[in-house]
Design an enzyme around this catalytic site. Structure first.
Site, PDB file in Angstrom:
ATOM      1  N   SER A 124     -14.728 -13.353  20.424  1.00  0.00           N
ATOM      2  CA  SER A 124     -14.523 -12.372  21.485  1.00  0.00           C
ATOM      3  C   SER A 124     -14.483 -13.053  22.845  1.00  0.00           C
ATOM      4  O   SER A 124     -15.134 -14.091  23.051  1.00  0.00           O
ATOM      5  CB  SER A 124     -15.692 -11.386  21.438  1.00  0.00           C
ATOM      6  OG  SER A 124     -15.764 -10.660  22.634  1.00  0.00           O
ATOM      7  N   TYR A 149     -25.188  -9.457  21.342  1.00  0.00           N
ATOM      8  CA  TYR A 149     -23.920  -9.475  20.604  1.00  0.00           C
ATOM      9  C   TYR A 149     -23.096 -10.697  21.020  1.00  0.00           C
ATOM     10  O   TYR A 149     -22.607 -11.458  20.184  1.00  0.00           O
ATOM     11  CB  TYR A 149     -23.127  -8.185  20.868  1.00  0.00           C
ATOM     12  CG  TYR A 149     -21.673  -8.271  20.437  1.00  0.00           C
ATOM     13  CD1 TYR A 149     -21.337  -8.282  19.087  1.00  0.00           C
ATOM     14  CD2 TYR A 149     -20.645  -8.364  21.375  1.00  0.00           C
ATOM     15  CE1 TYR A 149     -19.999  -8.381  18.689  1.00  0.00           C
ATOM     16  CE2 TYR A 149     -19.316  -8.465  20.986  1.00  0.00           C
ATOM     17  CZ  TYR A 149     -18.999  -8.473  19.644  1.00  0.00           C
ATOM     18  OH  TYR A 149     -17.687  -8.586  19.251  1.00  0.00           O
ATOM     19  N   LYS A 153     -21.806 -14.302  18.888  1.00  0.00           N
ATOM     20  CA  LYS A 153     -20.459 -14.889  18.810  1.00  0.00           C
ATOM     21  C   LYS A 153     -20.508 -16.345  19.270  1.00  0.00           C
ATOM     22  O   LYS A 153     -19.883 -17.234  18.677  1.00  0.00           O
ATOM     23  CB  LYS A 153     -19.462 -14.102  19.675  1.00  0.00           C
ATOM     24  CG  LYS A 153     -19.180 -12.697  19.175  1.00  0.00           C
ATOM     25  CD  LYS A 153     -18.406 -12.691  17.860  1.00  0.00           C
ATOM     26  CE  LYS A 153     -18.121 -11.302  17.366  1.00  0.00           C
ATOM     27  NZ  LYS A 153     -17.720 -11.244  15.956  1.00  0.00           N
TER      28      LYS A 153
HETATM   29  P1  NAD Z   1     -15.611  -2.707  12.619  1.00  0.00           P
HETATM   30  O1  NAD Z   1     -17.056  -2.365  12.733  1.00  0.00           O
HETATM   31  O2  NAD Z   1     -14.624  -1.616  12.571  1.00  0.00           O
HETATM   32  O3  NAD Z   1     -15.382  -3.658  11.349  1.00  0.00           O
HETATM   33  C1  NAD Z   1     -16.368  -4.525  10.857  1.00  0.00           C
HETATM   34  C2  NAD Z   1     -16.480  -4.266   9.371  1.00  0.00           C
HETATM   35  O4  NAD Z   1     -17.475  -5.158   8.843  1.00  0.00           O
HETATM   36  C3  NAD Z   1     -16.924  -2.854   9.023  1.00  0.00           C
HETATM   37  O5  NAD Z   1     -16.044  -2.334   8.047  1.00  0.00           O
HETATM   38  C4  NAD Z   1     -18.322  -3.017   8.473  1.00  0.00           C
HETATM   39  O6  NAD Z   1     -18.624  -2.054   7.479  1.00  0.00           O
HETATM   40  C5  NAD Z   1     -18.271  -4.421   7.932  1.00  0.00           C
HETATM   41  N1  NAD Z   1     -19.555  -5.126   7.849  1.00  0.00           N
HETATM   42  C6  NAD Z   1     -20.468  -5.334   8.829  1.00  0.00           C
HETATM   43  N2  NAD Z   1     -21.493  -6.060   8.350  1.00  0.00           N
HETATM   44  C7  NAD Z   1     -21.218  -6.316   7.045  1.00  0.00           C
HETATM   45  C8  NAD Z   1     -21.895  -7.000   6.022  1.00  0.00           C
HETATM   46  N3  NAD Z   1     -23.089  -7.582   6.209  1.00  0.00           N
HETATM   47  N4  NAD Z   1     -21.325  -7.064   4.797  1.00  0.00           N
HETATM   48  C9  NAD Z   1     -20.130  -6.469   4.562  1.00  0.00           C
HETATM   49  N5  NAD Z   1     -19.438  -5.807   5.487  1.00  0.00           N
HETATM   50  C10 NAD Z   1     -19.983  -5.728   6.731  1.00  0.00           C
HETATM   51  O7  NAD Z   1     -15.286  -3.712  13.828  1.00  0.00           O
HETATM   52  P2  NAD Z   1     -13.878  -4.238  14.331  1.00  0.00           P
HETATM   53  O8  NAD Z   1     -13.607  -3.611  15.658  1.00  0.00           O
HETATM   54  O9  NAD Z   1     -12.887  -4.161  13.266  1.00  0.00           O
HETATM   55  O10 NAD Z   1     -14.256  -5.748  14.626  1.00  0.00           O
HETATM   56  C11 NAD Z   1     -14.084  -6.762  13.663  1.00  0.00           C
HETATM   57  C12 NAD Z   1     -14.659  -8.054  14.216  1.00  0.00           C
HETATM   58  O11 NAD Z   1     -14.015  -8.345  15.452  1.00  0.00           O
HETATM   59  C13 NAD Z   1     -16.150  -7.982  14.518  1.00  0.00           C
HETATM   60  O12 NAD Z   1     -16.729  -9.227  14.157  1.00  0.00           O
HETATM   61  C14 NAD Z   1     -16.188  -7.780  16.007  1.00  0.00           C
HETATM   62  O13 NAD Z   1     -17.371  -8.304  16.563  1.00  0.00           O
HETATM   63  C15 NAD Z   1     -14.981  -8.573  16.462  1.00  0.00           C
HETATM   64  N6  NAD Z   1     -14.454  -8.119  17.740  1.00  0.00           N
HETATM   65  C16 NAD Z   1     -14.109  -6.802  17.907  1.00  0.00           C
HETATM   66  C17 NAD Z   1     -13.634  -6.363  19.142  1.00  0.00           C
HETATM   67  C18 NAD Z   1     -13.291  -4.921  19.352  1.00  0.00           C
HETATM   68  O14 NAD Z   1     -13.164  -4.499  20.495  1.00  0.00           O
HETATM   69  N7  NAD Z   1     -13.100  -4.119  18.318  1.00  0.00           N
HETATM   70  C19 NAD Z   1     -13.497  -7.277  20.208  1.00  0.00           C
HETATM   71  C20 NAD Z   1     -13.830  -8.614  19.984  1.00  0.00           C
HETATM   72  C21 NAD Z   1     -14.311  -9.030  18.754  1.00  0.00           C
END
Ligand code: NAD
Ligand code: UDP
Length: 337
Positions: A124, A149, A153
Site C-alpha cells: 500500500s 495497519y 505492510k
Molecule cells: P478484502 O478484505 O476485501 O480482501 C481480503 C480477503 O482476505 C478477504 O476475502 C478476507 O476474508 C481474506 N482474509 C483475511 N485474512 C485471512 C486469513 N487469515 N486467511 C484467509 N483469508 C483471509 O480487502 P481488499 O480491499 O481486497 O484488499 C486486499 C489486499 O490489498 C489487503 O492485503 C489490503 O491490505 C491491500 N490493500 C487494499 C487497499 C484498498 O483500498 N482496498 C489499498 C492498499 C492495499
C-alpha cells in the site's frame, strides 16, 4: 499458469481472479471469508463462464495451506489476505500484526517446502509514511507509518525483501496500491464493506442507494484548492490488470521488485463527489466535518516504473470508476447479502 489467490474472495482478489481467468490462467482461491462472501465465487464463475477452484481455509494454518499447495501445485501466489481497516488496526493492533504477518510467514514457508518460487504481494501507498515529497516514487525511504495497519505492510515488505535476498530462486513483486475504487463492469462483483464503510467511494455509493443519509467530508480546511484531501484513485479492473502483468513479470524475473499502482492523477474529495453525481445523475448529500485523525493532505503515485517495466498503464478514468461503482451498488443494494 496456476495462480493461488490468498484472500482471493475479497474486493481486489475477486476482480483479479476475473482478469486472470479471462486471460487464460487458472486460479485457486483460498479464503476464510472473514471479510468476504462465498457468493463471490459464483459471481466470478458467472462472469467468466469457467469453474473456479475455491478452498475455505485460514492462511495462517500451515497444515491446511501445505495440503492445498501440494494438491494444487501453483506456479505463483498472490497474497491479498489481510486485515485492512486503518481505524480498527489502532484499536486491535495485536490482531493486525498476528493476521497480516502470520499469513505472510505461512505462505513463504509453504512455498519453500512446495518449491513454489513466485509471489505477488498487496502492499500500500501507506508505507511511504508522512514525510516523503509527492508524488511517491518506489525508491523513497519508507516508514513513519501513522497506524499499525501501515506498519504491518512495512514489516511484510521487509520480510519479503529478506526472503528474496536469501533465496536466489525466489521472485517477489511488491505492488503498492493507491486508492482502488470501482467495480467490474458487469455489476456482478464490487466492494462490499461490512458495517459502516471506512472508505470514501463505498460510503458515497451507500448514500446514493439510500443506506446512509449523507456523507461527512472529513475536513475542508486543508491546503488544497477546494480545502479537501486529494488521493490517487484507481479503477479496480486496472489494478487487476496490474496483477496480471506482475505475475508474468515474476515468472521471468528473480529477486525483489516494487511497483506503484496508481494513475498519477489526484482528485479531491469534492471532485469525487461531483464526478459521481455527474456520471450517474444522482445528488449526493454531504456535510463537512472535522478532519480524520492520521489523514495526509494529499499524495499520488509516480506510476512511471510500472509503465516502463511492466508495460502497464491505466485505461479507465474517474467517470468509469464512478459509473461502475454505481452499477454494482444499484444492482446489489445490500452487497452480496
Ligand atoms: P478484502 O478484505 O476485501 O480482501 C481480503 C480477503 O482476505 C478477504 O476475502 C478476507 O476474508 C481474506 N482474509 C483475511 N485474512 C485471512 C486469513 N487469515 N486467511 C484467509 N483469508 C483471509 O480487502 P481488499 O480491499 O481486497 O484488499 C486486499 C489486499 O490489498 C489487503 O492485503 C489490503 O491490505 C491491500 N490493500 C487494499 C487497499 C484498498 O483500498 N482496498 C489499498 C492498499 C492495499
Ligand atoms: N473521506 C471522507 N469521508 C468519508 C471517508 C473518507 O471525507 O466518509 C475522505 C478521507 O478523509 C480521505 C479521502 O476521503 O481524504 C479518501 O479516504 P479513504 O478512506 O477512501 O482512503 P485513504 O484516506 O485511506 O487514502
Amino acid at each position: 499458469m496456476e495462480i493461488l489467490l490468498a484472500g482471493g474472495a475479497g474486493y481486489i482478489g475477486s476482480h483479479t481472479a476475473v482478469e486472470l481467468v479471462e486471460q487464460g490462467h487458472d486460479v485457486i482461491i483460498v479464503d476464510n471469508y472473514s471479510n468476504s462472501s462465498k457468493e463471490v465465487i459464483n459471481r466470478i464463475e458467472k462472469i467468466t463462464g469457467k469453474q473456479v477452484q475455491a478452498f475455505e481455509a485460514d492462511i495462517k494454518d500451515k497444515t491446511e495451506i501445505m495440503s492445498i499447495m501440494k494438491e494444487t501445485k501453483p506456479d505463483c501466489v498472490i497474497h491479498f489476505a489481510g486485515m485492512k481497516a486503518v481505524g480498527e488496526s489502532v484499536a486491535k493492533p495485536i490482531d493486525y500484526y498476528r493476521n497480516n504477518i502470520d499469513t505472510t510467514l505461512t505462505l513463504l514457508e509453504c512455498m519453500k517446502e512446495c518449491n513454489v518460487n513466485q509471489i505477488v504481494f498487496s502492499s500500500s501507498a501507506t508505507v511511504y509514511g508522512e514525510e516523503n515529497d509527492i508524488p511517491y516514487v518506489e525508491t523513497m525511504k519508507r516508514g513513519n507509518c501513522s497506524n499499525p495497519y501501515g506498519w504491518t505492510k512495512y514489516m511484510m515488505e521487509q520480510i519479503f525483501e529478506d526472503a528474496a535476498n536469501a533465496d536466489e530462486n525466489l521472485s517477489v513483486v511488491i505492488l503498492r496500491y493507491f486508492n482502488p475504487i470501482g467495480a467490474h463492469q458487469s455489476g456482478e462483483i464490487g466492494e462490499d464493506p461490512q458495517g459502516i464503510p471506512n472508505n470514501l467511494m463505498p460510503y458515497i455509493a451507500q448514500v446514493a442507494v439510500g443506506r446512509r443519509d449523507h456523507l461527512t467530508i472529513f475536513g475542508n480546511d486543508y491546503p488544497t484548492k477546494d480545502g479537501t484531501c486529494r488521493r490517487d484513485y484507481i479503477h479496480v479492473m486496472d489494478l487487476a490488470n496490474g496483477h496480471l502483468k506482475a505475475v508474468e513479470f515474476a515468472r521471468d524475473h528473480k529477486g525483489y521488485h516494487i511497483f506503484n499502482l496508481g494513475t498519477g492523477e489526484p482528485y479531491s474529495v469534492l471532485e469525487i463527489v461531483e464526478a459521481f453525481e455527474k456520471a450517474n445523475g444522482i445528488k449526493i448529500k454531504y456535510e463537512f466535518g472535522d478532519r480524520r485523525l492520521g489523514d495526509l493532505t494529499e499524495y499520488w503515485a509516480d506510476a512511471q516504473k510500472a509503465q516502463e517495466v511492466l508495460g502497464w498503464k491505466t485505461e479507465r478514468d474517474i467517470e468509469d470508476m464512478c459509473r461502475d461503482t454505481w452499477n454494482w451498488q444499484k444492482n446489489n443494494p445490500h452487497g452480496y447479502a
